[in-house]
Design an enzyme around this catalytic site. Sequence first.
Site, PDB file in Angstrom:
ATOM      1  N   ASN A 129      50.435  -1.112  78.736  1.00 47.41           N
ATOM      2  CA  ASN A 129      51.356  -1.173  77.603  1.00 47.41           C
ATOM      3  C   ASN A 129      51.062  -0.134  76.527  1.00 47.41           C
ATOM      4  OD1 ASN A 129      48.984  -2.965  77.285  1.00 47.41           O
ATOM      5  ND2 ASN A 129      49.805  -3.314  75.234  1.00 47.41           N
ATOM      6  N   CYS A 138      51.009  -5.795  69.664  1.00 49.43           N
ATOM      7  CA  CYS A 138      50.272  -7.040  69.427  1.00 49.43           C
ATOM      8  C   CYS A 138      49.019  -6.839  68.589  1.00 49.43           C
ATOM      9  CB  CYS A 138      49.920  -7.701  70.759  1.00 49.43           C
ATOM     10  SG  CYS A 138      51.361  -8.298  71.651  1.00 49.43           S
TER      11      CYS A 138
END
Length: 380
Positions: A149, A324
């Site tokens: 990611n 995140c």
Amino acid sequence: MIYFDNSATTVIEPQVLKTYTDVATKIMGNPSSLHNLGTVAERMLQASRKQIADLLSKEPAEIYFTSGGTEGDNWVIKGVAFEKKIYGNHVIVSAVEHPAVKESAEWLKMQGFAVDFAPVDKNGFVKVDALAALIRKDTIFVSIMAVNNEIGAIQPIREIAELLANQPTISFHVDAVQAIGKIPLTEFLPERVDFATFSAHKFHGPRGVGFIYIKTGKKIQPLLSGGGQENNRRSTTENVAGIAATAKALRLALTDFDRKTAKLLAMKQVLLAALATYSDVVIFSQTENFAPNIITFGMKGVRGEVLVHGFEAHDIYISTTSACSSKAGLASSTLVAMNVPPQIATSAVRISLDESNHMAEIEQFLTIFKQLHEKFQKIK
């Protein structure tokens, strides 16, 4: 506005939103209810499950709905580890996993499990030989993400699947959250994969909905207990509208796949070529064996968050690697695992493209980048 943060979340497709609204307003029953309204909701739930399974070339009974990638990763890692604890207590995950995987693995360590983190090379790819060396007689679980990611590295899932082909007692999990719609299914869902995690908002579906693939015959303990929904494996009333919208979003994401990925790659190549002309720019994402939509780079001497806000002032939205952990102001965990020096790792920013983006936006981005670069050069 130019939105280049699609790996963090995508804009919900109008057709997907319509599906959500239609189901939410017209199908009001609880799928567990015995009356006709419940039956209608149950039929919609199962039709959505079948559509997702068909798109993935799996069986409907192998699809289980969740609230998204984080729950899916937590459920698989914890549920499989405890289900198989009587056979062993050793777990392997890669050093570049999403926090939902890495933190779950760290939690397992506190519960008495042994955990090893498979290393990556300087480009962010898991070293398969090193992973093989970590396997022990008591190894019960391996978890490797399909697409990183933070930099977009496509992990060698098929090669790892071959490694585990003669290890039937080891469960193999793939975090496929960033892979769907970006790389072919065959690259991250070979037959040897036992579990896979997906999140709808990464492919233009609603937030708060996801699903996991559990191969027939594979056992997992529930993460949630209660009313026995999802074949007694995930109790809670199903989000029927969100699930129906997810099925629609997945179908759209996989439609015209080759054209979409070719467009993404063309835009990425223009960005890479332009960024490579700056001597103080370090590029971490290439084209070969990398997802076509992610470009991660850093400008020496400029922290990533400074560059993010510099672009934001021009209504262009990028991120500092993982959404995140970006607000924590930490260096990319993937770059740290790649042994990138801290002063370079903290400069990293991520562009994540979508098929709805176009070349005019790329050109505008590069124009603003040139202006910001000149500004930072004067400051430095």
